[in-house]
Design a protein around this motif. Structure first.
Motif, mmCIF file in Angstrom:
data_model
loop_
_atom_site.group_PDB
_atom_site.id
_atom_site.type_symbol
_atom_site.label_atom_id
_atom_site.label_comp_id
_atom_site.label_asym_id
_atom_site.label_seq_id
_atom_site.Cartn_x
_atom_site.Cartn_y
_atom_site.Cartn_z
ATOM 1 N N GLY A 73 0.814 -1.212 0.000
ATOM 2 C CA GLY A 73 0.000 0.000 0.000
ATOM 3 C C GLY A 73 0.846 1.260 0.000
ATOM 4 O O GLY A 73 0.521 2.243 -0.686
ATOM 5 N N VAL A 74 1.932 1.266 0.764
ATOM 6 C CA VAL A 74 2.857 2.410 0.763
ATOM 7 C C VAL A 74 3.463 2.578 -0.630
ATOM 8 O O VAL A 74 3.536 3.690 -1.167
ATOM 9 C CB VAL A 74 3.957 2.238 1.833
ATOM 10 N N LEU A 75 3.904 1.463 -1.225
ATOM 11 C CA LEU A 75 4.449 1.500 -2.580
ATOM 12 C C LEU A 75 3.410 2.071 -3.542
ATOM 13 O O LEU A 75 3.712 2.951 -4.356
ATOM 14 C CB LEU A 75 4.870 0.099 -3.015
ATOM 15 N N HIS A 76 2.171 1.599 -3.431
ATOM 16 C CA HIS A 76 1.108 2.038 -4.319
ATOM 17 C C HIS A 76 0.795 3.525 -4.121
ATOM 18 O O HIS A 76 0.630 4.272 -5.092
ATOM 19 C CB HIS A 76 -0.141 1.200 -4.074
ATOM 20 N N ALA A 77 0.727 3.966 -2.868
ATOM 21 C CA ALA A 77 0.467 5.384 -2.598
ATOM 22 C C ALA A 77 1.588 6.251 -3.178
ATOM 23 O O ALA A 77 1.327 7.328 -3.733
ATOM 24 C CB ALA A 77 0.314 5.622 -1.102
ATOM 25 N N GLY A 78 2.821 5.781 -3.084
ATOM 26 C CA GLY A 78 3.937 6.527 -3.676
ATOM 27 C C GLY A 78 3.817 6.629 -5.181
ATOM 28 O O GLY A 78 4.139 7.662 -5.780
ATOM 29 N N VAL A 79 3.334 5.570 -5.814
ATOM 30 C CA VAL A 79 3.102 5.594 -7.264
ATOM 31 C C VAL A 79 1.999 6.598 -7.582
ATOM 32 O O VAL A 79 2.099 7.389 -8.522
ATOM 33 C CB VAL A 79 2.753 4.181 -7.799
ATOM 34 N N GLU A 80 0.936 6.589 -6.770
ATOM 35 C CA GLU A 80 -0.172 7.519 -6.986
ATOM 36 C C GLU A 80 0.271 8.971 -6.847
ATOM 37 O O GLU A 80 -0.165 9.834 -7.606
ATOM 38 C CB GLU A 80 -1.303 7.243 -5.993
ATOM 39 N N PHE A 81 1.128 9.252 -5.868
ATOM 40 C CA PHE A 81 1.621 10.607 -5.655
ATOM 41 C C PHE A 81 2.728 10.996 -6.629
ATOM 42 O O PHE A 81 3.164 12.135 -6.638
ATOM 43 C CB PHE A 81 2.126 10.784 -4.223
ATOM 44 N N GLY A 82 3.207 10.047 -7.425
ATOM 45 C CA GLY A 82 4.264 10.331 -8.381
ATOM 46 C C GLY A 82 5.644 10.376 -7.764
ATOM 47 O O GLY A 82 6.570 10.928 -8.345
ATOM 48 N N TRP A 83 5.807 9.780 -6.584
ATOM 49 C CA TRP A 83 7.104 9.787 -5.917
ATOM 50 C C TRP A 83 8.069 8.817 -6.572
ATOM 51 O O TRP A 83 9.282 9.005 -6.511
ATOM 52 C CB TRP A 83 6.961 9.435 -4.443
ATOM 53 N N TRP A 84 7.555 7.747 -7.158
ATOM 54 C CA TRP A 84 8.372 6.752 -7.856
ATOM 55 C C TRP A 84 7.490 6.020 -8.851
ATOM 56 O O TRP A 84 6.275 6.019 -8.724
ATOM 57 C CB TRP A 84 9.018 5.763 -6.878
ATOM 58 N N PRO A 85 8.100 5.385 -9.844
ATOM 59 C CA PRO A 85 7.300 4.621 -10.808
ATOM 60 C C PRO A 85 6.923 3.257 -10.227
ATOM 61 O O PRO A 85 7.570 2.759 -9.307
ATOM 62 C CB PRO A 85 8.247 4.452 -12.001
ATOM 63 N N SER A 86 5.901 2.677 -10.778
ATOM 64 C CA SER A 86 5.492 1.347 -10.332
ATOM 65 C C SER A 86 6.499 0.310 -10.811
ATOM 66 O O SER A 86 6.990 0.390 -11.935
ATOM 67 C CB SER A 86 4.115 1.001 -10.885
ATOM 68 N N PRO A 87 6.790 -0.683 -9.984
ATOM 69 C CA PRO A 87 7.691 -1.751 -10.417
ATOM 70 C C PRO A 87 7.000 -2.753 -11.348
ATOM 71 O O PRO A 87 7.663 -3.583 -11.952
ATOM 72 C CB PRO A 87 8.102 -2.422 -9.109
ATOM 73 N N LEU A 88 5.687 -2.681 -11.460
ATOM 74 C CA LEU A 88 4.938 -3.616 -12.296
ATOM 75 C C LEU A 88 4.720 -3.034 -13.688
ATOM 76 O O LEU A 88 4.162 -1.950 -13.822
ATOM 77 C CB LEU A 88 3.579 -3.937 -11.669
ATOM 78 N N ALA A 89 5.128 -3.768 -14.693
ATOM 79 C CA ALA A 89 4.926 -3.310 -16.064
ATOM 80 C C ALA A 89 3.441 -3.193 -16.392
ATOM 81 O O ALA A 89 3.034 -2.322 -17.156
ATOM 82 C CB ALA A 89 5.603 -4.262 -17.048
ATOM 83 N N SER A 90 2.622 -4.038 -15.781
ATOM 84 C CA SER A 90 1.186 -4.002 -16.064
ATOM 85 C C SER A 90 0.523 -2.730 -15.558
ATOM 86 O O SER A 90 -0.569 -2.384 -16.000
ATOM 87 C CB SER A 90 0.502 -5.219 -15.446
ATOM 88 N N CYS A 91 1.185 -2.006 -14.653
ATOM 89 C CA CYS A 91 0.610 -0.758 -14.148
ATOM 90 C C CYS A 91 0.598 0.330 -15.225
ATOM 91 O O CYS A 91 -0.263 1.191 -15.224
ATOM 92 C CB CYS A 91 1.384 -0.259 -12.940
#
Length: 160
Positions: A73-91
């Motif tokens: 969830g922290v990873l996902h929230a960071g992706v949502e905020f644009g802090w880092w890219p998602s590690p999943l290509a499907s994202c």
């Protein structure tokens, strides 16, 4: 108490699945956050069934599984905020098919895209309009609360 922990762990992915019937669409990271809760529910159920030395280990595993979901969830929230890219290509490869295909090859590509996630992971999903807390952030808060509760139960059982 392990039964209650199992129910609370299973409640998170069940609630997320129910939210889909309200029109909310999950992304790949949303789906990933659900699996550790199922593991936690199973471990907590086993802890209820297996008293003795295995019980604290199983409850500890359940707590760890809940925290893993919170970490995702922290990873996902960071992706949502644009802090880092998602590690999943499907994202990044969410379904953007319009449904109109110019050729059989285009149709096949659009069908493959439809089997993937329905939205990109950086598009936050909000359950409550006007509340700036995404479903991913709610999962982090829920995971921390459930882990703290389960840890309290584990400590009380260790003292008894």
């Amino acid at each position: 108490m392990p039964i209650l922990i199992a129910v609370l762990a299973a409640a998170a992915p069940l609630f997320a699945m129910a939210s889909e019937s309200w029109g909310l669409v999950p992304c790949a990271l949303c789906l990933w956050q659900r699996w550790p809760y199922w593991v936690a529910a199973g471990l907590a159920l086993l802890a209820a069934l297996l008293p003795g030395r295995a019980r604290p280990l199983l409850l500890g595993g359940a707590i760890l599984a809940v925290l893993v979901s919170g970490g995702i969830g922290v990873l996902h929230a960071g992706v949502e905020f644009g802090w880092w890219p998602s590690p999943l290509a499907s994202c990044q490869a969410a379904n953007t098919s319009s449904g109109a295909a110019a050729s059989v090859e285009d149709l096949m590509r659009s069908m493959a895209a439809a089997a993937g996630p329905a939205k990109p992971c950086d598009a936050a999903t909000f359950l409550i309009p006007g509340l700036p807390v995404s479903m991913a952030a709610m999962n982090v808060l829920y995971a921390l609360g459930l882990a703290a509760f389960a840890f309290t139960v584990l400590r009380k059982e260790a003292r008894a």
